[in-house]
Write a protein that holds these residues in place. Structure first.
Motif, PDB file in Angstrom:
ATOM      1  N   LEU A   1      -5.439  -6.431  -0.563  1.00 34.68           N
ATOM      2  CA  LEU A   1      -5.359  -5.042  -1.030  1.00 34.68           C
ATOM      3  C   LEU A   1      -6.156  -4.138  -0.094  1.00 34.68           C
ATOM      4  CD1 LEU A   1      -5.699  -5.514  -4.896  1.00 34.68           C
ATOM      5  CD2 LEU A   1      -3.662  -4.905  -3.625  1.00 34.68           C
ATOM      6  N   LYS A   2      -5.893  -4.311   1.191  1.00 36.31           N
ATOM      7  CA  LYS A   2      -6.612  -3.500   2.173  1.00 36.31           C
ATOM      8  C   LYS A   2      -5.984  -2.102   2.218  1.00 36.31           C
ATOM      9  CE  LYS A   2      -6.682  -4.085   6.697  1.00 36.31           C
ATOM     10  NZ  LYS A   2      -6.351  -4.896   7.863  1.00 36.31           N
ATOM     11  N   LYS A   3      -6.823  -1.089   2.302  1.00 38.36           N
ATOM     12  CA  LYS A   3      -6.299   0.289   2.352  1.00 38.36           C
ATOM     13  C   LYS A   3      -5.418   0.462   3.578  1.00 38.36           C
ATOM     14  CE  LYS A   3      -8.606   3.105  -0.709  1.00 38.36           C
ATOM     15  NZ  LYS A   3      -9.618   2.215  -1.318  1.00 38.36           N
ATOM     16  N   ARG A   4      -4.288   1.123   3.397  1.00 39.63           N
ATOM     17  CA  ARG A   4      -3.435   1.441   4.547  1.00 39.63           C
ATOM     18  C   ARG A   4      -3.386   2.965   4.656  1.00 39.63           C
ATOM     19  NH1 ARG A   4       0.118  -3.099   6.671  1.00 39.63           N
ATOM     20  NH2 ARG A   4       1.393  -1.402   7.451  1.00 39.63           N
TER      21      ARG A   4
ATOM     22  N   GLU B   1      -1.337   4.833   5.959  1.00 41.24           N
ATOM     23  CA  GLU B   1      -0.020   5.477   5.827  1.00 41.24           C
ATOM     24  C   GLU B   1       0.261   5.896   4.389  1.00 41.24           C
ATOM     25  OE1 GLU B   1      -0.572   2.335   7.019  1.00 41.24           O
ATOM     26  OE2 GLU B   1       0.922   1.796   8.527  1.00 41.24           O
ATOM     27  N   ILE B   2      -0.450   5.304   3.442  1.00 39.00           N
ATOM     28  CA  ILE B   2      -0.195   5.656   2.050  1.00 39.00           C
ATOM     29  C   ILE B   2      -1.146   6.760   1.627  1.00 39.00           C
ATOM     30  CG2 ILE B   2      -0.157   4.802  -0.315  1.00 39.00           C
ATOM     31  CD1 ILE B   2       1.032   2.373   0.611  1.00 39.00           C
TER      32      ILE B   2
END
Ligand SMILES: [Zn+2]
Lengths: 453, 323
Positions: free
Chosen positions: B313-316, B318-319
């Motif tokens: 659940l690594k932050k991306r 692009e979201i």
């Protein structure tokens, strides 16, 4: 009669926009061979190695979670030299695609499965539902399709445009090849699935290509079926709201059956070719109603059926695929050779299709490698029953190296026809302890009021 | 029964995550009951059960308690008694001393308590009750077993807590537990809302995970490795629904209600499941007797590849979350 090459060339023209990009291994292994199921084994082996290795390298390099998974298994691209080495590619259990959190974290989870750079995705809601997240991805060009098991727990898989087009192209080409020379563009289709243009149920969505391959297609279920709706009708939730949903589903199903019968009548005294594609139980319900009325049709060589998944007709009744074929022959007068079942799953892009001669499920083998695993998850020999797994060279947006919960037997070649590649026994079962699922099963449950009984 | 202060400070109210799991669990259970009224009537009578469950004899003796035995009386988080987990109970204190409380190092004691809870307590489905009763019977659910381990550690002055989550049923277990048609329906309807847990003991500045629930026989009977002290079973033989892990000081209200309900409405189902558990133990015992525990474990671990990649659940970037 047209030869197969020009027959497929016609199809390629109708579905041109789905053809894989040039200068890729998939172009060579999927587009170039005109008959996917008759590629000489030696040629296919080379294509398979090249396509799957290419795909593995792509995911290994561009997907952090899969990269780590491979590291845990001490496996890297250098370990692939032969087709046999492909069997050692670390496989993801299909359950993995069900282990997701909800709300905003669901979006993050999807993004982490995705291979490569994502487009910008804007989530507007403070507490987004699954459907909100799916919509947001879709606006950015990523199609999140799903299929579900029990408890309303869905399997979600993110597909970019390219992967989706691949899947649709494979489906159309595989089926059209098997019904050769039946297919023609100037014909009439009935999709026994929710409208793919409004929905994200995988099998339903992938048949969007139907609208391009066939001139005139009607749709049985023309509304949006949300994940929430499915959860409500499948038991994930209770309450008055879901009772209403079920009641309206029941009303709508009755009308759906009548519409299909009217459509059959319309084409009865013409020279039109007609096809049904989708959930078998809807067609089964149509035939039950016709039988009750003592009516039959005789479409002969003018009718074709492609069914997918879900052989449960009622809650506790499963119909053998062969019995279903007999029914279609008796009630609609179609020919056995044009009544084919298709087996696929939301996590993969390859489709296994019955051969008209023996109704064994032929596996595409030039870009896709089927495996059967024993109880210890090790590859089993041909002829052994086990768990179906596959290496899918057509998946670009997520690693398509997957172990499923389906129980199958893989044979080295078809016992009936002369196509050289591997086949699965005609009927696929869920492995012990696995959910019943499949897109058709989902739709069946949704409309589960006793159709036609 | 509990003072408001105790309820508040010791966390007896279910945390939000648990409330959600409980809510869906009840819904699912209610649905199964309502849609299977006829079967339920049958199952409510024990005479209809195929075979009766007989509780096996206790695997240990409870040592004599005397007043001079020292135990931790601090009113501190993770050290004090909590619901169903009275670490001041004479039986617990006596047992803690027998296992070496205040003589062994924390690490050694926690290991001894782990081995005791894992090996001596037998799984039996029954409503929750206090650790004293669990010791008298020698049986209980995984939550009972966790409580005994937690109480032993706390009595010895070692911080201990529960790690509860919603798990993915593994096939081997669903065969045993869900062999009963009612449980099958329920677990199907529940989907992932199966609450399971491990315990954690704070030893030398680290929380050590302790999978005390399954005995070695049951693990052998299900073809899984025998989990050791400090070894998390998550990822070894099952996976957890991300976002459901709760590390808590106490069992909370609500958990017991579900068990009580099942027990009341379908005692024959519970009886059948318990009989199945004994069968599984028998099978596992045979495997361990034939191969030897160490050999079995080594062999199964060799073949037992981690089948579950870790969900990330690594932050991306692009979201973009607008709110
Ligand atoms: Zn064949």
């Amino acid at each position: 009669m047209t030869d197969l090459n020009s027959y497929i060339a016609k199809l390629d023209k109708a579905i041109e926009k789905y053809i894989p990009s040039k200068n890729t291994p998939l172009y060579e292994s999927l587009y170039k061979p005109k008959d996917l199921f008759r590629i000489p084994l030696d040629d296919a082996k080379k294509m398979q190695l090249k396509t799957i290795k290419h795909s593995f390298i792509h995911h290994y390099n561009n997907n952090q979670f899969y990269h780590n998974f491979c590291k845990e298994h001490s496996f890297s691209p250098e370990d692939i030299k032969t087709n046999e080495d492909l069997d050692k590619i670390p496989l993801i259990p299909d359950k993995f695609f069900k282990d997701y959190p909800n709300g905003k974290e669901f979006a993050t989870w999807l993004a982490n499965i995705y291979t490569g750079d994502l487009p910008k995705i804007v989530i507007k809601q403070k507490k987004p539902t699954y459907d909100d997240v799916i919509d947001a991805f879709n606006r950015a060009g990523i199609i999140v399709t799903y299929s579900s098991g029990t408890g309303g727990r869905h399997t979600f898989v993110p597909r970019d445009q390219r992967t989706f087009l691949n899947s649709e192209y494979i489906l159309a080409k595989s089926f059209v090849t098997m019904v050769y020379p039946f297919w023609e563009y100037d014909s009439y289709g009935y999709l026994l699935m929710p409208n793919p243009r409004k929905n994200f149920i995988y099998a339903g969505k992938a048949v969007e290509v139907y609208f391009d391959a066939v001139k005139d297609v009607d749709v049985a279920i023309d509304r949006r079926v949300t994940t929430e709706l499915i959860s409500m009708t499948m038991g994930g939730a209770g309450g008055i709201k879901s009772k209403f949903v079920r009641y309206f589903a029941y009303k709508k199903s009755k009308k759906m059956i009548d519409d299909i019968i009217a459509w059959l009548e319309k084409h009865e005294n013409t020279d039109h070719k007609i096809t049904f594609v989708g959930a078998p139980y809807i067609l089964y319900a149509v035939m039950e109603k016709l039988k009750k009325q003592g009516r039959t049709f005789n479409f002969g060589e003018r009718g074709g059926v492609g069914t997918g998944g879900g052989w449960k007709i009622h809650e506790n009744k499963r119909i053998p695929v062969s019995d279903f074929r007999k029914e279609v022959q008796n009630v609609l007068g179609f020919k056995d050779k044009y009544i084919l079942d298709i087996y696929g799953m939301v996590e993969g892009n390859g489709w296994m299709v019955h051969c008209p001669e023996g109704h064994y499920l032929h596996v595409p083998y030039s870009f896709y490698k089927p495996l059967v695993l024993d109880d210890e998850f090790k590859p089993a020999d041909y002829g052994e029953w086990g768990r179906f797994a596959f290496l899918d060279g057509a998946a670009q947006s997520y690693p398509g190296f997957i172990v499923t919960g389906d129980r199958v037997r893989l044979l080295k070649r078809c016992p009936v026809c002369d196509r050289p590649g591997p086949v699965l026994e005609p009927e696929v079962k869920r492995a012990k302890g696995e959910d019943v699922r499949g897109c058709a099963e989902e739709v069946r449950k949704m409309l589960s009021s006793d159709l036609g009984s | 029964m509990y003072s408001l202060h105790e309820i508040k400070t010791r966390g007896y109210l279910p945390p939000k995550r648990l409330r959600r799991l409980l809510f869906y669990g009840f819904l699912a259970l209610g649905k199964v009951f309502i849609t299977n009224m006829k079967d339920i009537k049958k199952l409510s009578s024990l005479s209809n059960t195929k075979r009766r469950y007989h509780r096996p004899p206790r695997r240990f003796e409870i040592p004599q308690y005397n007043k001079n035995m020292k135990y931790c009386t601090k009113d501190e988080r993770y050290l004090r008694p909590t619901m169903y987990c009275n670490s001041h109970a004479p039986e617990i204190v006596a047992l803690a001393h027998q296992l070496g409380a205040y003589q062994k190092s924390d690490q050694e004691f926690a290991e001894a308590a782990f081995e005791f809870a894992k090996r001596k307590l037998i799984l039996e489905m029954l409503p929750l009750d206090g650790v004293e009763n669990t010791l008298r019977r020698g049986t209980g659910t995984c939550l009972h077993e966790l409580s005994v381990f937690v109480a032993l550690c706390r009595a010895a002055g070692i911080k201990a807590r529960y790690k509860l989550y919603s798990m993915n049923m593994i096939e081997a277990w669903s065969d045993t537990l869900a062999d009963d048609p009612m449980v099958k329906k329920w677990s199907d309807a529940m989907g992932y809302f199966m609450i399971h847990g491990e315990a954690e003991a704070y030893v030398d500045g680290k929380w050590m995970v302790c999978d005390v629930g399954p005995t070695p026989e049951r693990q052998a009977g299900s073809n899984i490795p025998i989990t050791r002290f400090g070894e998390d079973s998550i990822g070894i033989w099952f996976s957890v629904i991300p976002g459901t892990i709760m590390e808590v000081e106490s069992i909370s209200f609500g958990l017991n209600a579900m068990m009580k309900l099942v027990f009341k409405v379908a005692p024959a189902t519970v009886d059948n499941v318990n009989a199945n558990i004994l069968d599984q133990i028998k099978l596992g015992r045979k495997i361990l007797a034939e191969k030897g525990e160490k050999e079995y474990d080594a062999e199964i671990r060799k073949n037992f590849k981690p089948k579950f990649p870790e969900p990330v659940l690594k932050k991306r970037h692009e979201i973009i979350f607008e709110k």
